[in-house]
Design an enzyme around this catalytic site. Structure first.
Site, mmCIF file in Angstrom:
data_model
loop_
_atom_site.group_PDB
_atom_site.id
_atom_site.type_symbol
_atom_site.label_atom_id
_atom_site.label_comp_id
_atom_site.label_asym_id
_atom_site.label_seq_id
_atom_site.Cartn_x
_atom_site.Cartn_y
_atom_site.Cartn_z
ATOM 1 N N LYS A 113 0.844 -1.200 0.000
ATOM 2 C CA LYS A 113 0.000 0.000 0.000
ATOM 3 C C LYS A 113 0.884 1.256 0.000
ATOM 4 O O LYS A 113 0.634 2.210 -0.739
ATOM 5 C CB LYS A 113 -0.906 -0.016 1.250
ATOM 6 C CG LYS A 113 -1.942 1.038 1.290
ATOM 7 C CD LYS A 113 -3.130 0.687 0.414
ATOM 8 C CE LYS A 113 -4.106 1.842 0.350
ATOM 9 N NZ LYS A 113 -5.162 1.617 -0.615
ATOM 10 N N LYS A 197 0.373 -11.218 -10.569
ATOM 11 C CA LYS A 197 -0.604 -12.169 -10.028
ATOM 12 C C LYS A 197 -2.008 -11.760 -10.467
ATOM 13 O O LYS A 197 -2.312 -10.568 -10.477
ATOM 14 C CB LYS A 197 -0.496 -12.111 -8.500
ATOM 15 C CG LYS A 197 -1.433 -12.989 -7.751
ATOM 16 C CD LYS A 197 -1.413 -12.640 -6.268
ATOM 17 C CE LYS A 197 -2.215 -11.382 -5.974
ATOM 18 N NZ LYS A 197 -2.521 -11.148 -4.574
ATOM 19 N N LYS A 200 -8.226 -8.908 -8.844
ATOM 20 C CA LYS A 200 -9.309 -8.017 -9.273
ATOM 21 C C LYS A 200 -8.834 -6.562 -9.299
ATOM 22 O O LYS A 200 -9.108 -5.822 -10.233
ATOM 23 C CB LYS A 200 -10.501 -8.177 -8.328
ATOM 24 C CG LYS A 200 -11.627 -7.271 -8.660
ATOM 25 C CD LYS A 200 -12.953 -7.974 -8.629
ATOM 26 C CE LYS A 200 -13.999 -6.996 -9.115
ATOM 27 N NZ LYS A 200 -15.284 -7.534 -9.319
#
Ligand code: TYM
Length: 334
Positions: A113, A197, A200
């Site tokens: 993040k 990877k 979504k």
């Protein structure tokens, strides 16, 4: 006695993708027959990113339906929603005391993040503490193994560290150390960008239950062999995501071998290979797609499955929490 298995999925979106399925859900479903299995929808974890209550409800329902449609059998496993078993949150509060701030700062979810440009000031504490809640999810049930994808390895290692630290502090064997059960072959399914990877949030997924047109669009837009400019150029099969997806989804192995051969020779175009993959997808997931639609019209039954699952999960969770409270001295006045 059957060994105990536990795993969870975060409803951060309203549907699973084939990365979730092959990396985690399919192995989990297989284990139902040979192990004592506990699977849950980690709805409290989703609060790190989903702050719209309608969206969260939709996501939870979606993921529950996906799991049941894909073959999770409530007569064989305990299937429940995390927030229905309050002991997950209660144990997390206790476990936070046996891990250091420094170690938490090294966790991927938080570091990733920061890397997206988010400032320390803006990252919510739910995200920072996420691995502690996940350790509680796991340790509450004292499972032997955790079937997950590669991206969850660090979290399971942290759960082991917390378990060890707790056991050492109180000279007990309260928590057995859980084993990560991660497949070498399918533990990290690559996305349609051919690089990262499948996820979504990266927009590189192939759905399972989406509209056929959307799945076709996702497959047709997938990365293949960038060095191959024309259908007559010999192409590369190894490391080519379209062929990885064929290997996973296409049950007609003869067709897959033939397509690979023609691709290497330069006698088949990308479009044909991809169209055959769309057909294979519909064939593989057709029955699950039908079952999902049927289940969606029986929500009362679905609610009942979750409520029975929560009751069974709670029986174990209560015992572990009482043992932990007893160990640390929280039962002093009883
Ligand atoms: P989540 O919801 O991100 O993913 C669910 C499962 O799918 C796997 N997965 C993949 N496997 C292979 N290739 C991919 N591209 C891919 N993308 C996702 C994940 O590894 C995972 O197994 N923190 C967990 C949920 C959780 C949990 C737990 C799991 C909460 N508590 C306790 C196990 C035990 C998560 O966010 O997974």
């Amino acid at each position: 006695m059957k060994k105990r298995i536990l795993s969870g999925i975060t409803p951060s979106g309203d549907q699973l993708h084939i990365g979730n399925y092959f990396g985690a859900v399919a192995p989990q479903i297989k284990l139902q027959d040979t192990h004592e299995t506990y699977y849950f929808v980690a709805d409290l974890h989703a609060l790190t990113t989903v702050h719209d209550r309608m969206q969260l409800e939709k996501n939870i329902t979606g993921v529950v339906l996906d799991y049941l449609a894909l073959g999770l059998d409530p007569s064989k496993c305990v299937f429940f929603r995390q927030s229905d078993v309050a002991e997950h949150a209660q144990l997390a509060i206790v476990l936070a005391n046996y891990i250091s701030y420094g170690q938490m700062k090294r966790m991927h979810a938080y570091k990733d993040k920061l890397q997206t440009g988010a400032s320390e000031e803006s990252i919510n504490m739910g995200l920072f503490n996420y691995p502690i809640l996940m350790a509680a999810d796991i340790l509450l049930y004292k499972p032997y193994g955790i079937p997950v994808g590669e991206d969850q390895r660090q979290h399971i290692e942290l759960a082991r560290d917390i378990a060890e630290s707790f056991n050492k502090t109180y000279h007990t064997t309260t928590f057995p150390l859980p084993e990560p059960l991660i497949s070498k072959e399918v533990g990290r399914i690559v996305g349609t960008d051919g690089e990262r990877k499948m996820s979504k949030s990266l927009g590189n997924i192939i759905g399972i239950f989406d509209d056929e047109k959307l799945i076709e669009k996702q497959i047709m837009g997938s990365y293949t062999d960038p060095l191959r400019l024309k259908a007559t150029d010999p192409g590369r099969v190894e490391g080519n995501p379209i062929f990885l997806y064929h290997d996973l989804m296409n049950d007609n192995k003869e067709e897959v071998e033939e397509l690979k051969k023609r691709y290497r020779e330069g006698t088949v175009g990308d479009v044909e290979v991809k169209q055959k993959l769309v057909a294979a997808h519909m064939h593989k997931f057709g029955p699950a797609r039908e079952k999902r639609a049927e289940l969606a019209s029986k929500m009362e039954l679905v609610r009942q499955i979750l409520s029975e699952g929560a009751k069974k999960a709670k029986e174990i969770a209560q015992v572990t929490l009482a043992e932990v409270y007893n160990t640390v001295g929280e039962n002093g006045l009883k």
